[in-house]
Design a protein around this motif. Structure first.
Motif, PDB file in Angstrom:
ATOM      1  N   PHE A  34      53.653 -43.279  24.152  1.00 25.47           N
ATOM      2  CA  PHE A  34      52.518 -42.910  25.141  1.00 25.47           C
ATOM      3  C   PHE A  34      53.176 -42.671  26.591  1.00 25.47           C
ATOM      4  CE2 PHE A  34      49.499 -45.264  22.584  1.00 25.47           C
ATOM      5  CZ  PHE A  34      48.511 -44.203  22.379  1.00 25.47           C
ATOM      6  N   ALA A  35      54.266 -43.414  26.612  1.00 22.67           N
ATOM      7  CA  ALA A  35      55.067 -43.222  28.096  1.00 22.67           C
ATOM      8  C   ALA A  35      55.999 -42.029  28.175  1.00 22.67           C
ATOM      9  CB  ALA A  35      55.944 -44.549  28.493  1.00 22.67           C
ATOM     10  N   PHE A  36      56.562 -41.677  26.961  1.00 19.21           N
ATOM     11  CA  PHE A  36      57.606 -40.750  26.822  1.00 19.21           C
ATOM     12  C   PHE A  36      57.405 -39.715  25.911  1.00 19.21           C
ATOM     13  CE2 PHE A  36      59.790 -44.720  28.167  1.00 19.21           C
ATOM     14  CZ  PHE A  36      59.960 -44.334  29.415  1.00 19.21           C
ATOM     15  N   GLY A  37      56.125 -39.730  25.136  1.00 17.35           N
ATOM     16  CA  GLY A  37      55.950 -38.683  24.055  1.00 17.35           C
ATOM     17  C   GLY A  37      55.938 -37.354  24.498  1.00 17.35           C
ATOM     18  N   SER A  38      55.376 -36.981  25.505  1.00 15.76           N
ATOM     19  CA  SER A  38      55.175 -35.583  26.216  1.00 15.76           C
ATOM     20  C   SER A  38      56.735 -34.980  26.660  1.00 15.76           C
ATOM     21  CB  SER A  38      54.339 -35.445  27.346  1.00 15.76           C
ATOM     22  OG  SER A  38      54.438 -36.384  28.228  1.00 15.76           O
ATOM     23  N   THR A  39      57.312 -36.201  27.430  1.00 12.79           N
ATOM     24  CA  THR A  39      58.679 -35.655  27.721  1.00 12.79           C
ATOM     25  C   THR A  39      59.646 -35.363  26.468  1.00 12.79           C
ATOM     26  OG1 THR A  39      58.401 -37.061  29.610  1.00 12.79           O
ATOM     27  CG2 THR A  39      60.267 -36.371  29.004  1.00 12.79           C
ATOM     28  N   LEU A  40      59.494 -36.204  25.469  1.00  9.02           N
ATOM     29  CA  LEU A  40      60.361 -35.951  24.184  1.00  9.02           C
ATOM     30  C   LEU A  40      59.999 -34.669  23.791  1.00  9.02           C
ATOM     31  CD1 LEU A  40      60.547 -39.385  22.747  1.00  9.02           C
ATOM     32  CD2 LEU A  40      62.298 -38.314  24.022  1.00  9.02           C
ATOM     33  N   PHE A  41      58.604 -34.317  23.370  1.00 10.70           N
ATOM     34  CA  PHE A  41      58.090 -33.105  22.986  1.00 10.70           C
ATOM     35  C   PHE A  41      58.613 -31.853  23.650  1.00 10.70           C
ATOM     36  CE2 PHE A  41      54.921 -35.793  20.604  1.00 10.70           C
ATOM     37  CZ  PHE A  41      55.317 -35.893  19.574  1.00 10.70           C
ATOM     38  N   GLN A  42      58.424 -32.144  24.960  1.00 10.43           N
ATOM     39  CA  GLN A  42      58.990 -30.800  26.035  1.00 10.43           C
ATOM     40  C   GLN A  42      60.505 -30.728  25.620  1.00 10.43           C
ATOM     41  OE1 GLN A  42      57.117 -28.874  27.801  1.00 10.43           O
ATOM     42  NE2 GLN A  42      58.744 -27.665  27.899  1.00 10.43           N
ATOM     43  N   THR A  43      61.278 -31.569  25.820  1.00  8.99           N
ATOM     44  CA  THR A  43      62.508 -31.843  25.719  1.00  8.99           C
ATOM     45  C   THR A  43      63.063 -30.960  24.247  1.00  8.99           C
ATOM     46  OG1 THR A  43      62.977 -33.810  27.085  1.00  8.99           O
ATOM     47  CG2 THR A  43      64.851 -33.058  25.525  1.00  8.99           C
ATOM     48  N   TYR A  44      62.477 -31.266  23.181  1.00  6.17           N
ATOM     49  CA  TYR A  44      62.670 -30.753  21.956  1.00  6.17           C
ATOM     50  C   TYR A  44      62.427 -29.123  22.049  1.00  6.17           C
ATOM     51  CZ  TYR A  44      62.534 -29.725  16.903  1.00  6.17           C
ATOM     52  OH  TYR A  44      62.923 -29.350  15.710  1.00  6.17           O
ATOM     53  N   ASP A  46      62.396 -27.121  24.555  1.00  4.23           N
ATOM     54  CA  ASP A  46      63.277 -26.461  25.346  1.00  4.23           C
ATOM     55  C   ASP A  46      64.568 -26.473  24.817  1.00  4.23           C
ATOM     56  OD1 ASP A  46      61.306 -26.379  27.475  1.00  4.23           O
ATOM     57  OD2 ASP A  46      62.260 -28.215  28.442  1.00  4.23           O
ATOM     58  N   TRP A  47      65.122 -27.286  24.062  1.00 10.51           N
ATOM     59  CA  TRP A  47      66.440 -27.108  23.163  1.00 10.51           C
ATOM     60  C   TRP A  47      66.099 -26.096  22.089  1.00 10.51           C
ATOM     61  CZ3 TRP A  47      67.062 -27.994  17.860  1.00 10.51           C
ATOM     62  CH2 TRP A  47      68.589 -28.116  17.359  1.00 10.51           C
ATOM     63  N   ALA A  54      66.953 -18.002  23.559  1.00  2.00           N
ATOM     64  CA  ALA A  54      67.826 -17.573  24.574  1.00  2.00           C
ATOM     65  C   ALA A  54      69.561 -17.508  23.903  1.00  2.00           C
ATOM     66  CB  ALA A  54      67.912 -18.416  25.700  1.00  2.00           C
ATOM     67  N   ARG A  55      69.622 -18.305  22.971  1.00  2.00           N
ATOM     68  CA  ARG A  55      71.082 -18.335  22.255  1.00  2.00           C
ATOM     69  C   ARG A  55      72.338 -18.649  23.118  1.00  2.00           C
ATOM     70  NH1 ARG A  55      70.737 -16.527  17.505  1.00  2.00           N
ATOM     71  NH2 ARG A  55      68.926 -14.798  16.947  1.00  2.00           N
ATOM     72  N   HIS A  56      71.825 -19.951  24.134  1.00  2.00           N
ATOM     73  CA  HIS A  56      72.908 -20.370  25.178  1.00  2.00           C
ATOM     74  C   HIS A  56      72.556 -21.849  25.172  1.00  2.00           C
ATOM     75  CE1 HIS A  56      74.793 -16.870  26.538  1.00  2.00           C
ATOM     76  NE2 HIS A  56      73.629 -16.434  26.649  1.00  2.00           N
ATOM     77  N   PRO A  57      72.783 -22.591  24.032  1.00  2.00           N
ATOM     78  CA  PRO A  57      72.533 -24.086  23.827  1.00  2.00           C
ATOM     79  C   PRO A  57      73.307 -24.998  25.158  1.00  2.00           C
ATOM     80  CG  PRO A  57      73.864 -23.469  22.275  1.00  2.00           C
ATOM     81  CD  PRO A  57      73.276 -22.042  22.828  1.00  2.00           C
ATOM     82  N   GLU A  58      74.655 -24.315  25.460  1.00  2.00           N
ATOM     83  CA  GLU A  58      75.491 -24.965  26.231  1.00  2.00           C
ATOM     84  C   GLU A  58      74.634 -25.017  27.764  1.00  2.00           C
ATOM     85  OE1 GLU A  58      76.332 -20.598  26.756  1.00  2.00           O
ATOM     86  OE2 GLU A  58      75.748 -21.995  24.885  1.00  2.00           O
ATOM     87  N   VAL A  59      73.909 -24.051  28.071  1.00  2.21           N
ATOM     88  CA  VAL A  59      73.150 -24.064  29.425  1.00  2.21           C
ATOM     89  C   VAL A  59      72.245 -25.441  29.158  1.00  2.21           C
ATOM     90  CG1 VAL A  59      71.604 -23.081  30.681  1.00  2.21           C
ATOM     91  CG2 VAL A  59      73.508 -21.743  29.688  1.00  2.21           C
ATOM     92  N   TYR A  60      71.301 -25.362  28.275  1.00  3.92           N
ATOM     93  CA  TYR A  60      70.650 -26.479  28.209  1.00  3.92           C
ATOM     94  C   TYR A  60      71.362 -27.808  28.087  1.00  3.92           C
ATOM     95  CZ  TYR A  60      66.762 -29.714  26.557  1.00  3.92           C
ATOM     96  OH  TYR A  60      65.998 -30.744  26.710  1.00  3.92           O
TER      97      TYR A  60
END
Length: 257
Positions: A34-44, A46-47, A54-60
């Motif tokens: 509940f506290a970090f679920g949305s952040t974790l999904f958004q992080t995934y 973006d990755w 974008a094919r630039h994983p080093e930027v992320y």
């Protein structure tokens, strides 16, 4: 027969302990979701975009590492600063001259006893709650950090302060973020310290007991002095924002400023 009963009791206690551990794990997992679920999904998400689109994983990767490092630094500094100050203000021992006589005194003595018993836990809870908030704000300032680290000269000085324009574009936002973060830590530390000292003394006065607390005046004076000094630094930096103030017609200081 007695040994069998003892084994049954030990087995029941062990089952209760395991049930308690499972319950704690479930509650902790739900809290994280509940506290970090949305952040974790958004992080995934973006990755995935940086890796496959974008094919630039080093930027992320660089963004994630810098964000995580600033978040951890903000959490560690704010947590320990607030925890140590709050813990010191709640760390006291009550000396009873006599047993509490009326109902209000007994109630106040009971609350004071609970505060003293769970002082460390209360300090940890306060520090974590505020620490997460400060860390989230400080962690999102990685762009200001990168701008400050890669600052370049514009070759022209600001006519108001005589500083290179690059200072206002690259370095000033990061300096302001640092000062604001430190000021937030000091303000919350001061507030929780005041609540701890004054709350304990009010309860002790109602319960008619004496408290053996540390040097309250020195502790509060040092915290208040540090807060005032950092606030002064913030005011000093704020004057430089006049050079980048966005008015209705142009950027910079106006006649009324």
């Amino acid at each position: 027969m007695a040994r069998e009963n003892l084994r049954i009791e030990d087995g029941g206690a062990e089952r209760q302990r395991r049930r308690g551990v499972k319950t704690f794990i479930v509650v902790a997992a739900l809290f994280i979701v509940f506290a970090f679920g949305s952040t974790l999904f958004q992080t995934y998400a973006d990755w995935l975009w940086f890796t496959h689109d974008a094919r630039h994983p080093e930027v992320y990767a660089k963004t994630f590492k810098t964000h995580a490092l600033l978040w951890l630094v903000g959490l560690a500094v704010s947590f320990f600063a607030i925890y140590l100050n709050a813990r010191a203000s709640l760390d006291s021992q009550a000396i009873y001259d006599s047993a509490p006589s009326d109902e209000n005194a007994r109630a106040a003595a009971g609350v004071l006893s609970i505060v003293q018993k769970f002082a460390r836990l209360l300090a940890i809870v306060f520090a974590l709650i505020v620490g997460f908030g400060i860390a989230s704000t400080f962690g999102s300032s990685y762009m200001q950090l990168w701008s400050s680290q890669n600052a370049v000269s514009f070759g022209r000085n600001d006519p108001l302060f005589g500083l290179d324009i690059g200072f206002f574009v690259f370095k000033l936002p990061w300096y302001a973020t640092l000062v604001k973060t430190v000021l937030s830590v000091l303000v919350f530390s001061l507030v929780f310290t005041l609540i701890g000292y004054l709350g304990s003394r009010v309860l002790a006065k109602v319960a008619r007991v004496h408290l053996t607390q540390g040097a309250m005046r020195i502790h509060i004076s040092v915290l208040a002095g540090m807060t005032i000094v950092v606030y002064g630094v913030q005011l000093y930096l704020s004057r430089y924002f006049l050079a980048v103030h966005e008015g209705s017609q142009f950027v910079g200081p106006g006649y009324a400023q």
